[in-house]
Motif scaffolding. Sequence first.
Motif, PDB file in Angstrom:
ATOM      1  N   MET A 203      -4.265   6.211   8.612  1.00 25.78           N
ATOM      2  CA  MET A 203      -4.464   4.777   8.792  1.00 25.78           C
ATOM      3  C   MET A 203      -5.564   4.380   7.823  1.00 25.78           C
ATOM      4  SD  MET A 203      -4.457   4.160  12.878  1.00 25.78           S
ATOM      5  CE  MET A 203      -4.422   2.359  12.857  1.00 25.78           C
ATOM      6  N   ILE A 204      -5.310   3.355   7.041  1.00 28.76           N
ATOM      7  CA  ILE A 204      -6.291   2.926   6.044  1.00 28.76           C
ATOM      8  C   ILE A 204      -6.624   1.453   6.265  1.00 28.76           C
ATOM      9  CG2 ILE A 204      -6.743   2.628   3.573  1.00 28.76           C
ATOM     10  CD1 ILE A 204      -4.626   4.856   3.089  1.00 28.76           C
ATOM     11  N   VAL A 205      -7.893   1.178   6.499  1.00 29.85           N
ATOM     12  CA  VAL A 205      -8.337  -0.208   6.605  1.00 29.85           C
ATOM     13  C   VAL A 205      -8.918  -0.597   5.255  1.00 29.85           C
ATOM     14  CG1 VAL A 205     -10.101  -1.711   7.595  1.00 29.85           C
ATOM     15  CG2 VAL A 205      -8.822  -0.195   9.075  1.00 29.85           C
ATOM     16  N   SER A 206      -8.406  -1.655   4.679  1.00 29.69           N
ATOM     17  CA  SER A 206      -8.950  -2.063   3.390  1.00 29.69           C
ATOM     18  C   SER A 206      -8.713  -3.552   3.144  1.00 29.69           C
ATOM     19  CB  SER A 206      -8.293  -1.245   2.275  1.00 29.69           C
ATOM     20  OG  SER A 206      -8.804  -1.644   1.034  1.00 29.69           O
ATOM     21  N   HIS A 207      -9.651  -4.132   2.384  1.00 29.47           N
ATOM     22  CA  HIS A 207      -9.450  -5.512   1.947  1.00 29.47           C
ATOM     23  C   HIS A 207      -8.780  -5.540   0.575  1.00 29.47           C
ATOM     24  CE1 HIS A 207     -11.360  -7.628   5.199  1.00 29.47           C
ATOM     25  NE2 HIS A 207     -12.370  -6.794   5.159  1.00 29.47           N
ATOM     26  N   SER A 208      -8.648  -4.346  -0.019  1.00 31.60           N
ATOM     27  CA  SER A 208      -7.992  -4.267  -1.324  1.00 31.60           C
ATOM     28  C   SER A 208      -6.474  -4.210  -1.112  1.00 31.60           C
ATOM     29  CB  SER A 208      -8.489  -3.035  -2.078  1.00 31.60           C
ATOM     30  OG  SER A 208      -7.631  -2.787  -3.152  1.00 31.60           O
ATOM     31  N   LEU A 209      -5.837  -5.348  -1.332  1.00 26.22           N
ATOM     32  CA  LEU A 209      -4.398  -5.422  -1.063  1.00 26.22           C
ATOM     33  C   LEU A 209      -3.596  -4.575  -2.044  1.00 26.22           C
ATOM     34  CD1 LEU A 209      -4.155  -9.197  -0.112  1.00 26.22           C
ATOM     35  CD2 LEU A 209      -4.362  -7.229   1.393  1.00 26.22           C
ATOM     36  N   ASP A 210      -4.137  -4.399  -3.268  1.00 21.78           N
ATOM     37  CA  ASP A 210      -3.456  -3.532  -4.244  1.00 21.78           C
ATOM     38  C   ASP A 210      -3.434  -2.090  -3.742  1.00 21.78           C
ATOM     39  OD1 ASP A 210      -2.855  -5.566  -5.957  1.00 21.78           O
ATOM     40  OD2 ASP A 210      -4.673  -5.320  -7.174  1.00 21.78           O
ATOM     41  N   THR A 211      -4.576  -1.647  -3.212  1.00 23.58           N
ATOM     42  CA  THR A 211      -4.659  -0.283  -2.666  1.00 23.58           C
ATOM     43  C   THR A 211      -3.657  -0.125  -1.527  1.00 23.58           C
ATOM     44  OG1 THR A 211      -7.020  -0.318  -3.150  1.00 23.58           O
ATOM     45  CG2 THR A 211      -6.265   1.410  -1.668  1.00 23.58           C
ATOM     46  N   ILE A 212      -3.629  -1.117  -0.651  1.00 25.68           N
ATOM     47  CA  ILE A 212      -2.726  -1.072   0.502  1.00 25.68           C
ATOM     48  C   ILE A 212      -1.273  -0.997   0.031  1.00 25.68           C
ATOM     49  CG2 ILE A 212      -1.821  -2.538   2.392  1.00 25.68           C
ATOM     50  CD1 ILE A 212      -4.436  -1.311   3.222  1.00 25.68           C
ATOM     51  N   ARG A 213      -0.944  -1.845  -0.954  1.00 17.08           N
ATOM     52  CA  ARG A 213       0.445  -1.883  -1.440  1.00 17.08           C
ATOM     53  C   ARG A 213       0.842  -0.571  -2.112  1.00 17.08           C
ATOM     54  NH1 ARG A 213       1.806  -7.904  -2.867  1.00 17.08           N
ATOM     55  NH2 ARG A 213      -0.126  -7.836  -4.037  1.00 17.08           N
TER      56      ARG A 213
END
Lengths: 261, 269
Positions: free
Chosen positions: B205-215
């Motif tokens: 599970m990864i919490v991030s505000h970096s949407l590129d990282t999430i994608r």
Amino acid sequence: MIELYREIWKRRDLINYMVVGQQQAAVFKSMLGGLWHVLVPLAQTGIYYFLVAVVFSAGGAKASLSFIMIMMGILHYALFYHVASFVQPAIHGNASLLLQIKLEPILLVAAGFVRSLRIWNVGIVIYFIFFFALGGTIGMKALAYPFLLLLLLLLAWVMGLLVSTAAVFVRDIERLLPILLQILMYASPVIYPVSFYPDRYLQLFLLNPFASIFALFHWSILGAEFDVWFPLSVIVAWVLIGLLVTHAFYAWGRQRFTKVI
Amino acid sequence: MSGRINLENVSIRFRMSYHKISSSTQALAEIGRRITRRWQPEYFTALDNVSLSIGNGDIVGVIGRNGSGKSTLLRTVSGIYYPDKGSVSVTGRVSALLQLCTGFNTQLSGRENIVLGGLTLGLDQVQIREQIGQIIEFAELGEFIDVPMRYYSSGMMSRLSFAMVVSMEPDILLIDETLSVGDLEFQNKSQKAMGRLIEKATCQMIVSHSLDTIRSLCTRVILVESGKIVMDDKPDVVVKEYIQSARVEGETTMAAQVNALLPGGGALQ
């Protein structure tokens, strides 16, 4: 409860490392460093000896015996003060750690307790050096000393776990505990002999677990004469009930710690 | 539910901080007010009836605004918070990377802190001994490894902490925010190491505000709003929805602010 002690044993290396780190932090930039662990108990004994045996001429015994008695009381009782200093803040003082890593909080309590023991041990060794140097002798009753010491440690552990859990919810404990310990010290035969208690009220005074355990030390080491079964029953009952109640309180508290610290 | 991580109707609430009891006087006063029913404590619901199942091979991104409950969700999965309602079951060894430099003792040397940190994370002395050389090499601390940590810069501490983090072999990996540390060269190295760590874990599970990282990293994304999971879908779908809702809200907020500044309340729509 057993699971918690299994966890403490399993993670004893972590507890030792925590203690080493805390000790190094405590002596950082101190010129005398660990020597303070020797100087403080000696100074305390000297002060109480001067007050009790010299100023108030209490004890009714020769000077060296009074000194041995006061030293025994002060140096054994010091464990509770160490617990108040190092165990009481063990959980709320490690808030950032508990909020980042899943860690059983009792390990932090155990680390504080081990640190207390390491400092307290120095005082006990000093006591026995003085005891024999001043001509103290021990008889068969001294065989009970290890068992009494175990009861003292258990009482201190119960107190530590209780106050560290309670302090998470009510920080007044931090201020209140040293005052309570001082009151309990004067209410127990720490700096005076058991014979100071009026015979009529002896059992009433001995209901206090601190009074009971120190009365038993007087019996074991200093040869005081009285019926030991009553104080022994009192202290065993306090320890057993204390363990059960404290663990129930801790089990209730541990699910709430991270939400309130 | 049969995933490695299962949350069933989990709710977590906190007492509002200004109502926290920090003294016995306050406690007594509150007891008095409670008895007379003049006051009841206020609660903030951080997670509200959350159900979630994450299985092997899932890399789940968690997105949402600040204060939406993302970190609380991660802390609940990692066992730091106990739910007030519902149940959490996690199967496997969990490593939660919530913050770097946690648990360090600055009086101890870097080497001693590796041992302390490893023990805190649940490794034993043998496992630590096996990995210590690799950690020291990765952290690039050279002779500073035997120097007390109080002489370290914040970058050096972060590098050591990160090196410890990537040396672990968890089944379940929980990461809160991007763990990019050090200079550019170290950042590249750390990103590669993090990639390898993610490959090793069976679910994350990864919490991030970096949407590129999430994608780029996640196979599935959940959108958290006010403690609730409002969307659980493929990364592109959820990220698109999140951007859209953030834009709408941003425009509404800006219009309201401009209106408030205009004489007579304004009429900007």
